[in-house]
Design a protein around this motif. Structure first.
Motif, PDB file in Angstrom:
ATOM      1  N   TRP A  18       9.230  -3.670  -0.229  1.00 22.37           N
ATOM      2  CA  TRP A  18       8.043  -4.230  -0.901  1.00 22.37           C
ATOM      3  C   TRP A  18       7.677  -3.392  -2.124  1.00 22.37           C
ATOM      4  O   TRP A  18       7.270  -3.934  -3.154  1.00 22.37           O
ATOM      5  N   ARG A  19       7.859  -2.098  -2.030  1.00 21.43           N
ATOM      6  CA  ARG A  19       7.605  -1.227  -3.177  1.00 21.43           C
ATOM      7  C   ARG A  19       8.580  -1.547  -4.307  1.00 21.43           C
ATOM      8  O   ARG A  19       8.189  -1.607  -5.480  1.00 21.43           O
ATOM      9  N   ALA A  20       9.829  -1.800  -3.974  1.00 21.92           N
ATOM     10  CA  ALA A  20      10.814  -2.155  -4.993  1.00 21.92           C
ATOM     11  C   ALA A  20      10.437  -3.477  -5.670  1.00 21.92           C
ATOM     12  O   ALA A  20      10.557  -3.618  -6.891  1.00 21.92           O
ATOM     13  N   MET A  21       9.988  -4.441  -4.875  1.00 25.71           N
ATOM     14  CA  MET A  21       9.565  -5.715  -5.445  1.00 25.71           C
ATOM     15  C   MET A  21       8.357  -5.525  -6.354  1.00 25.71           C
ATOM     16  O   MET A  21       8.252  -6.151  -7.420  1.00 25.71           O
ATOM     17  N   ALA A  22       7.460  -4.641  -5.967  1.00 30.66           N
ATOM     18  CA  ALA A  22       6.227  -4.434  -6.733  1.00 30.66           C
ATOM     19  C   ALA A  22       6.478  -3.832  -8.103  1.00 30.66           C
ATOM     20  O   ALA A  22       5.630  -3.954  -9.007  1.00 30.66           O
ATOM     21  N   GLN A  23       7.622  -3.173  -8.317  1.00 29.10           N
ATOM     22  CA  GLN A  23       7.875  -2.520  -9.599  1.00 29.10           C
ATOM     23  C   GLN A  23       7.946  -3.515 -10.750  1.00 29.10           C
ATOM     24  O   GLN A  23       7.748  -3.149 -11.906  1.00 29.10           O
ATOM     25  N   GLY A  24       8.213  -4.770 -10.426  1.00 30.07           N
ATOM     26  CA  GLY A  24       8.288  -5.784 -11.468  1.00 30.07           C
ATOM     27  C   GLY A  24       6.958  -6.420 -11.812  1.00 30.07           C
ATOM     28  O   GLY A  24       6.913  -7.352 -12.624  1.00 30.07           O
ATOM     29  N   PRO A  73      -2.955   5.868   2.692  1.00 31.67           N
ATOM     30  CA  PRO A  73      -3.945   5.603   1.647  1.00 31.67           C
ATOM     31  C   PRO A  73      -5.233   5.053   2.239  1.00 31.67           C
ATOM     32  O   PRO A  73      -5.216   4.242   3.176  1.00 31.67           O
ATOM     33  N   GLU A  74      -6.342   5.487   1.701  1.00 34.26           N
ATOM     34  CA  GLU A  74      -7.633   5.037   2.208  1.00 34.26           C
ATOM     35  C   GLU A  74      -7.771   3.537   1.997  1.00 34.26           C
ATOM     36  O   GLU A  74      -7.576   3.028   0.891  1.00 34.26           O
ATOM     37  N   ALA A  75      -8.093   2.837   3.068  1.00 37.52           N
ATOM     38  CA  ALA A  75      -8.211   1.380   3.020  1.00 37.52           C
ATOM     39  C   ALA A  75      -9.027   0.922   4.206  1.00 37.52           C
ATOM     40  O   ALA A  75      -9.153   1.634   5.210  1.00 37.52           O
ATOM     41  N   ASP A  99       5.401  11.596   1.138  1.00 33.59           N
ATOM     42  CA  ASP A  99       6.089  11.076  -0.051  1.00 33.59           C
ATOM     43  C   ASP A  99       5.052  10.552  -1.030  1.00 33.59           C
ATOM     44  O   ASP A  99       4.432   9.511  -0.803  1.00 33.59           O
ATOM     45  N   ALA A 100       4.863  11.251  -2.119  1.00 32.71           N
ATOM     46  CA  ALA A 100       3.821  10.904  -3.085  1.00 32.71           C
ATOM     47  C   ALA A 100       4.057   9.539  -3.722  1.00 32.71           C
ATOM     48  O   ALA A 100       3.115   8.906  -4.209  1.00 32.71           O
ATOM     49  N   SER A 101       5.314   9.063  -3.726  1.00 32.02           N
ATOM     50  CA  SER A 101       5.619   7.789  -4.379  1.00 32.02           C
ATOM     51  C   SER A 101       5.766   6.635  -3.390  1.00 32.02           C
ATOM     52  O   SER A 101       6.124   5.519  -3.786  1.00 32.02           O
ATOM     53  N   ALA A 102       5.494   6.884  -2.106  1.00 34.16           N
ATOM     54  CA  ALA A 102       5.774   5.885  -1.072  1.00 34.16           C
ATOM     55  C   ALA A 102       5.060   4.565  -1.312  1.00 34.16           C
ATOM     56  O   ALA A 102       5.591   3.496  -0.986  1.00 34.16           O
ATOM     57  N   PHE A 103       3.862   4.613  -1.879  1.00 30.30           N
ATOM     58  CA  PHE A 103       3.056   3.400  -2.040  1.00 30.30           C
ATOM     59  C   PHE A 103       2.897   2.986  -3.495  1.00 30.30           C
ATOM     60  O   PHE A 103       1.997   2.207  -3.826  1.00 30.30           O
TER      61      PHE A 103
END
Length: 378
Positions: free
Chosen positions: A128-134, A207-209, A165-169
């Motif tokens: 999902w993170r990979a998809m979000a990059q676009g 992440p806070e949510a 992992d700082a980049s996980a989200f």
């Protein structure tokens, strides 16, 4: 392989009452009232609607439309195909979350249908993170953690890994952190408190949510379980979320089957497949056009009702028929084409489940598509 869009039975051409062997009446007004009762029980927490398995067999599109009139704007389904079909049915607006997450390679279909995955693993998060990059605005998701049910959700070790992992989200808009209770229908079960503490520990790493933990029965465990959003399913449809206590929900379904034939038999007559029952004396029988192909569980030891008279099942439940003992009725009182009650005032969904050694969830979710369906009160 990607999920194919779910086909709701309610999308098919309607079956007329004359053509159907059974009639299923679904009270949308009762569903709306049940939603109001749950929302009141929750106090200030938001209340979603769970519509998996075509709204527990009652029609996801119709149930969603009724709940939207009560202000519900968050829905949960189990599968991607269910989410795609629901989006087509209700249009843009409400958020739709896919509880089982997305099958590998189906992320673009979810984006196209404006669906929010419930991310259950590190692999799903990575995809999902990979998809979000676009997408400049990122993509929404809920993150589910396994707090002790061992079914779905990130295991504690996975949570710890992504927390480091700082980049996980990156690019992922975390709308909710959630988990699911395994024993909420047993208020005194120690697993409830253990899961709540585990949930607290795990969500603190993410992440806070807003948080979501309570299912139908979880709502009745009290405010410590409510968090920001509850996800009731069964209670909306009239299943008792507090087993052993009076049902705080209104009944939603009324199921009636048609009499196909009546007959008299003498003592010793074999009845049904395998002659698993033999008449102990002269009997009056009725065969109804209803069986396990319609979702009535074959193992059920139950009865139908007519004019407040109980009509026991005799012999085995067949694919398309069940034999009833109607000897308690006056001769000629029940005729071909008359309707007998299987679910309704005389026998609740939970009652029927007890006769089959199962739970109300299975009874509703098993209901087939050969009924004439009536929607009332919507």
């Amino acid at each position: 392989m990607n999920d194919a869009p779910a086909r709701f039975p309610s999308d098919d051409a309607a079956i007329s009452e004359a053509a159907a062997g059974a009639v299923l009446t679904i009270d949308l007004g009762a569903i709306r009232e049940n939603y109001r009762r749950l929302r009141k029980q929750l106090g200030g927490a938001r209340c979603a609607g769970v519509l998996k398995a075509d709204g527990y067999g009652l029609g996801a599109a119709q149930v969603a439309s009724a709940l939207m009139k009560e202000g519900c704007d968050i829905f949960f389904v189990a599968l991607l195909g269910e989410g795609i079909a629901l989006r087509k049915a209700i249009g843009a607006g409400p958020d739709i979350y896919v509880l089982n997450g997305l099958p590998p390679g189906s992320e673009l279909e979810a984006v196209a249908a404006r669906l929010c995955p419930v991310v259950n693993s590190g692999a799903q998060l990575k995809a999902w993170r990979a998809m979000a990059q676009g997408f400049a605005h990122g993509l929404p998701a809920a993150i589910q953690v396994d707090s002790g049910m061992s079914r779905l959700g990130m295991a504690p070790m996975e949570v710890e890994a992504v927390a480091g992992d700082a980049s996980a989200f990156d690019g992922v808009d975390v709308r909710y952190v959630m988990s699911h209770l395994a024993c909420a229908d047993e208020p005194r079960h120690p697993a409830n408190g253990q899961q709540r503490l585990a949930f607290e520990r795990l969500r603190a790493m993410l992440p806070e949510a807003p948080a979501s933990l309570a299912n139908s029965s979880g709502i009745f465990l009290g405010s410590p379980y409510h968090y920001d959003l509850a996800r009731p399913g069964a209670a909306l449809y009239g299943i008792n979320p507090t087993p052993g206590e009076p049902n705080p929900m209104l009944p939603v379904v009324h199921l009636q089957a048609k009499v196909a034939q009546t007959r008299k038999v003498e003592k010793g007559a074999g009845i049904g497949y395998g002659h698993s029952y033999h008449a102990q004396g002269p009997l009056s029988l009725a065969t109804i056009s209803f069986g396990y192909a319609d979702g009535w569980l074959r193992r059920s030891v139950s009865a139908a009702w007519f004019a407040d008279v109980r009509l026991p099942f005799l012999g085995r439940v067949s694919m398309d028929s069940i034999i009833l003992d109607i000897s308690a009725l006056p001769a000629g009182r029940l005729a071909e084409g008359d309707l007998v009650e299987l679910l309704g005032p005389s026998q609740s969904v939970d009652d029927a489940a007890g006769h089959a050694g199962t739970i109300g969830y299975e009874v509703l979710a098993s209901l087939g598509s050969r009924f004439h369906r009536r929607y009332v009160g919507g």
